[in-house]
Write an enzyme that holds these catalytic residues in place. Sequence first.
Site, PDB file in Angstrom:
ATOM      1  N   CYS A   1      48.967  -4.043 -37.222  1.00  0.00           N
ATOM      2  CA  CYS A   1      48.781  -4.389 -35.819  1.00  0.00           C
ATOM      3  C   CYS A   1      49.539  -5.671 -35.470  1.00  0.00           C
ATOM      4  O   CYS A   1      49.519  -6.642 -36.231  1.00  0.00           O
ATOM      5  CB  CYS A   1      47.287  -4.552 -35.538  1.00  0.00           C
ATOM      6  SG  CYS A   1      46.865  -5.007 -33.846  1.00  0.00           S
TER       7      CYS A   1
ATOM      8  N   ASP B   1      37.634  37.455 -32.565  1.00  0.00           N
ATOM      9  CA  ASP B   1      38.662  36.483 -32.220  1.00  0.00           C
ATOM     10  C   ASP B   1      38.272  35.685 -30.969  1.00  0.00           C
ATOM     11  O   ASP B   1      37.828  36.264 -29.967  1.00  0.00           O
ATOM     12  CB  ASP B   1      39.981  37.227 -31.987  1.00  0.00           C
ATOM     13  CG  ASP B   1      41.108  36.302 -31.611  1.00  0.00           C
ATOM     14  OD1 ASP B   1      41.694  35.681 -32.512  1.00  0.00           O
ATOM     15  OD2 ASP B   1      41.389  36.187 -30.398  1.00  0.00           O
ATOM     16  N   ILE B   2      38.448  34.380 -31.022  1.00  0.00           N
ATOM     17  CA  ILE B   2      38.018  33.520 -29.921  1.00  0.00           C
ATOM     18  C   ILE B   2      38.825  33.787 -28.662  1.00  0.00           C
ATOM     19  O   ILE B   2      38.280  33.874 -27.556  1.00  0.00           O
ATOM     20  CB  ILE B   2      38.120  32.040 -30.335  1.00  0.00           C
ATOM     21  CG1 ILE B   2      37.079  31.734 -31.414  1.00  0.00           C
ATOM     22  CG2 ILE B   2      37.929  31.117 -29.137  1.00  0.00           C
ATOM     23  CD1 ILE B   2      37.282  30.400 -32.107  1.00  0.00           C
TER      24      ILE B   2
ATOM     25  N   SER C   1      33.762  26.676 -34.921  1.00  0.00           N
ATOM     26  CA  SER C   1      33.333  25.642 -35.867  1.00  0.00           C
ATOM     27  C   SER C   1      32.572  26.281 -37.015  1.00  0.00           C
ATOM     28  O   SER C   1      31.728  27.163 -36.809  1.00  0.00           O
ATOM     29  CB  SER C   1      32.437  24.605 -35.180  1.00  0.00           C
ATOM     30  OG  SER C   1      31.932  23.682 -36.123  1.00  0.00           O
TER      31      SER C   1
ATOM     32  N   HIS D   1      35.694  13.378 -33.495  1.00  0.00           N
ATOM     33  CA  HIS D   1      36.554  13.019 -34.629  1.00  0.00           C
ATOM     34  C   HIS D   1      37.849  12.370 -34.188  1.00  0.00           C
ATOM     35  O   HIS D   1      38.795  12.265 -34.977  1.00  0.00           O
ATOM     36  CB  HIS D   1      36.818  14.254 -35.492  1.00  0.00           C
ATOM     37  CG  HIS D   1      35.576  14.808 -36.106  1.00  0.00           C
ATOM     38  ND1 HIS D   1      35.468  16.114 -36.546  1.00  0.00           N
ATOM     39  CD2 HIS D   1      34.361  14.251 -36.347  1.00  0.00           C
ATOM     40  CE1 HIS D   1      34.251  16.321 -37.031  1.00  0.00           C
ATOM     41  NE2 HIS D   1      33.568  15.213 -36.916  1.00  0.00           N
TER      42      HIS D   1
ATOM     43  N   CYS E   1      41.110  -4.508 -34.420  1.00  0.00           N
ATOM     44  CA  CYS E   1      40.802  -4.876 -33.029  1.00  0.00           C
ATOM     45  C   CYS E   1      40.781  -3.686 -32.075  1.00  0.00           C
ATOM     46  O   CYS E   1      40.345  -3.823 -30.934  1.00  0.00           O
ATOM     47  CB  CYS E   1      41.800  -5.919 -32.536  1.00  0.00           C
ATOM     48  SG  CYS E   1      43.499  -5.308 -32.343  1.00  0.00           S
TER      49      CYS E   1
END
Length: 252
Positions: free
Chosen positions: A158, A241-242, A199, A126, A137
């Site tokens: 740009c 918990d991660i 996720s 992402h 470009c």
Amino acid sequence: MIAPDLRNGVETLGNMIAEASSIVPFTGAGISTECGIPDFRSPGGLWTRNRPIAFDEFVSSPDARDESWRRRFAMEPTFAAARPGRGHRALASLYKAGKIPAIITQNIDNLHQMSGFKAGDVVELHGNTTYARCIGCGHAYDLAWVKARFDENGAPDCTVCDEPVKTATISFGQAMPEDQMRRATELAQQCDLFLAIGSSLVVWPAAGFPLMAKNCGAKLVIINNEPTEQDDVADLVIRYDIGETLGPFVGN
């Protein structure tokens, strides 16, 4: 198998890591919440406060481009202060030990690179919000350049081709990056342990990679506070918990 408690989950995961020769992590917003970066879907998440701006709206509407950049600069103190958490550092330890060839991420915060992964080994499905690109470009710009021009005249165009400049992220309705998708596919098909971490596994096509790995013979581990639709096919599900789950692997 759903881990009955954190200790059991960590021990089982440790055994699976020890037995694996090629581990591919797949990370979502949940790994970065302990770093102070809010996720998108949970109560208080970014999308509960602001409707996402779709790519076609960004392209067609100067007001939408201004609002998009206003939101990004409002978040700058949060992104600038964020540092890799225990989950990032644990994965970086396994990467440095040769267990992880590369990492697939849905995140846009650059924290995996800050934790020690080489930029070329972070497959960003992402994109990345720490710099900007022309949607025409592809010329890259740093955020300081964008901010200076935004403060003067609103969302900049740009200097090369006059097309709008946006964060180097993938918005709703924008095509997925072909090279990153191809690399993620190869990693999922070739690993023997796939770790889906933080996720919700509801954003496609990214959510297809855990199933792809499983179908190609890898063991699948899902680490997420909330249940996912893929828990039933996983070899191990850890709903804790991660940081607590992966913390024991920091420095291993």
